[in-house]
Design a protein around this motif. Sequence first.
Motif, short mmCIF file in Angstrom:
data_model
loop_
_atom_site.label_atom_id
_atom_site.label_comp_id
_atom_site.label_asym_id
_atom_site.label_seq_id
_atom_site.Cartn_x
_atom_site.Cartn_y
_atom_site.Cartn_z
N UNK A 95 -4.23 23.46 12.27
CA UNK A 95 -4.82 24.76 12.58
C UNK A 95 -5.24 25.57 11.36
N UNK A 96 -4.35 25.67 10.37
CA UNK A 96 -4.68 26.49 9.20
C UNK A 96 -5.77 25.83 8.36
N UNK A 97 -5.67 24.52 8.20
CA UNK A 97 -6.72 23.81 7.46
C UNK A 97 -8.06 23.96 8.16
N UNK A 98 -8.05 23.84 9.47
CA UNK A 98 -9.29 23.97 10.24
C UNK A 98 -9.90 25.37 10.05
N UNK A 99 -9.04 26.40 10.01
CA UNK A 99 -9.53 27.76 9.81
C UNK A 99 -10.17 27.90 8.43
N UNK A 100 -9.52 27.31 7.44
CA UNK A 100 -10.07 27.40 6.08
C UNK A 100 -11.42 26.68 5.97
N UNK A 101 -11.60 25.62 6.80
CA UNK A 101 -12.85 24.86 6.76
C UNK A 101 -13.92 25.45 7.67
N UNK A 102 -13.62 26.54 8.36
CA UNK A 102 -14.60 27.17 9.24
C UNK A 102 -15.87 27.53 8.47
N UNK A 103 -17.01 27.11 8.99
CA UNK A 103 -18.28 27.39 8.31
C UNK A 103 -18.83 28.76 8.70
N UNK B 296 -13.10 15.62 12.53
CA UNK B 296 -13.16 17.03 12.91
C UNK B 296 -13.11 17.98 11.71
N UNK B 297 -12.47 17.59 10.62
CA UNK B 297 -12.28 18.53 9.53
C UNK B 297 -12.26 17.79 8.18
N UNK B 298 -12.26 18.58 7.12
CA UNK B 298 -12.32 18.01 5.78
C UNK B 298 -11.10 17.12 5.50
N UNK B 299 -11.35 16.04 4.77
CA UNK B 299 -10.28 15.17 4.30
C UNK B 299 -10.73 14.49 3.01
#
Length: 464
Positions: free
Chosen positions: A185-193, A338-341
């Motif tokens: 969740x937190x990583x996804x928020x940080x990656x929000x465009x 789904x998100x950065x890696x």
Amino acid sequence: MIQEPTQYEEWLTTIANTRLIYNTMDELENMLDTYSIHGNGVKRSFSSQQKMRSAYRDLKVEVELMTDGIINLDRVLLHYHKAWDFFHANLYRRTNPEQVAIELLSFCYPPFIRNGIGAKRAAIYQQIIEQDINIPFLILMLMKSIPGHDSKGGDANDMPQQFERVMTLLQNFIGNDPDFSVLPSITRAREETNKSRLMLLFHVSQILDIYESYADTTNIYDTANDIKASHVDLDIVGYWNECDGELLYTDFWQIEDALNYGTYFMTYWHKDADNRLTGTRYTLFIMEGADGNLVYYMLHPEAIKHRMKGLTYGDADQVWYKTEWLDECPNELPLHRLMHSDVWQQDIHLTRCTDENVISQYERWLNNGCEIVKPFQHLEYKFHPNLYAVTLTHLYIPSENEGEFYKVPKDAYDGLERIQIGDNIGTMQMNGKTYLAFDELLLYIGTTKKELQKYNIERVNCIE
């Protein structure tokens, strides 16, 4: 006589003045295809109630699209007004607002730390719960990331910095909770465009909802059941590769059924020039996402080791991919991350191998045709769901010895009292050792004498 503003006028004015959905007035005007809001206001820019209603409904649909249908703009605006009135009356002039935010979160979310808080502040926090004031809004107001409901502060030009400040605050509050770290969740928020005030509110709400689900063992049990209910079973057992099902490369994937519905073992094989076949077996869970698409959650074999040691998951331990909804027996799996890696591929486009020559070649390599190397074989596990009996006070799980049971007290760990027949409870073998596995609670107990004594678990030969 002055005419009172209508609901749509009030809502559109709030959206425009607070830059709630779009960071600048220009973006809002472009979306609504009217370029006079900044000069004339909402009422003069939309000459009729019908046009105001139409503009608002367009924004409402946009918000649903931005948030996968989770955010309802009507409710957001009602919560905004209510939260601002409460904040302005009770929290507006607090010194050290970030500390107040942490204290408020600790009071309202597990493990509900309420000692050491002054009586006046505790009374305010209790009112927040009793009056159902939106806590994410209050946190963002304390952090000065969302302005007052009646603000006219202008464009929001610092949203990347606001996202980082708020995510750092939430990370400090949550700490290194190993259960919550399963979710991105937190990583996804940080990656929000699309870093806007609305999307910050969305992510904070999602993070706190998920944290609440995992921070309490009772909630973990309910969350595990919800996730199980969302599992999707596809007919994907067999060989797959990334070269349209042809034998162009020496890399391929082998998918096998695991015991549970919607769960698979997915081994990536690579054959090198020395006739060595190296494989890594991942665990794959397929679920229906909130937007109706499919989510593929993959766990590296080392993840289970980290879980059992109570360590948080890192980037290399897990990944989420997605596809649109597929047929029950798909021939292609176009997985998109789904998100950065820094570890996992962005896209994996798998094609089912149906050519018998290709399948035969893979099977020859696997069956004595190559030297098999599995670096993480010691972490591969076999899970046997075999909860035998549930009594008022204990759970009984058959041991590795004929006629013997592990007698587990329900009060040995929070949440065990809710376990029932049919849950994913049983024994797990890994690296020559046996563990008691309680999947719904993310709890794994070794069967050494010391570990069993820690939980007051006995080996018995009968059900009492």
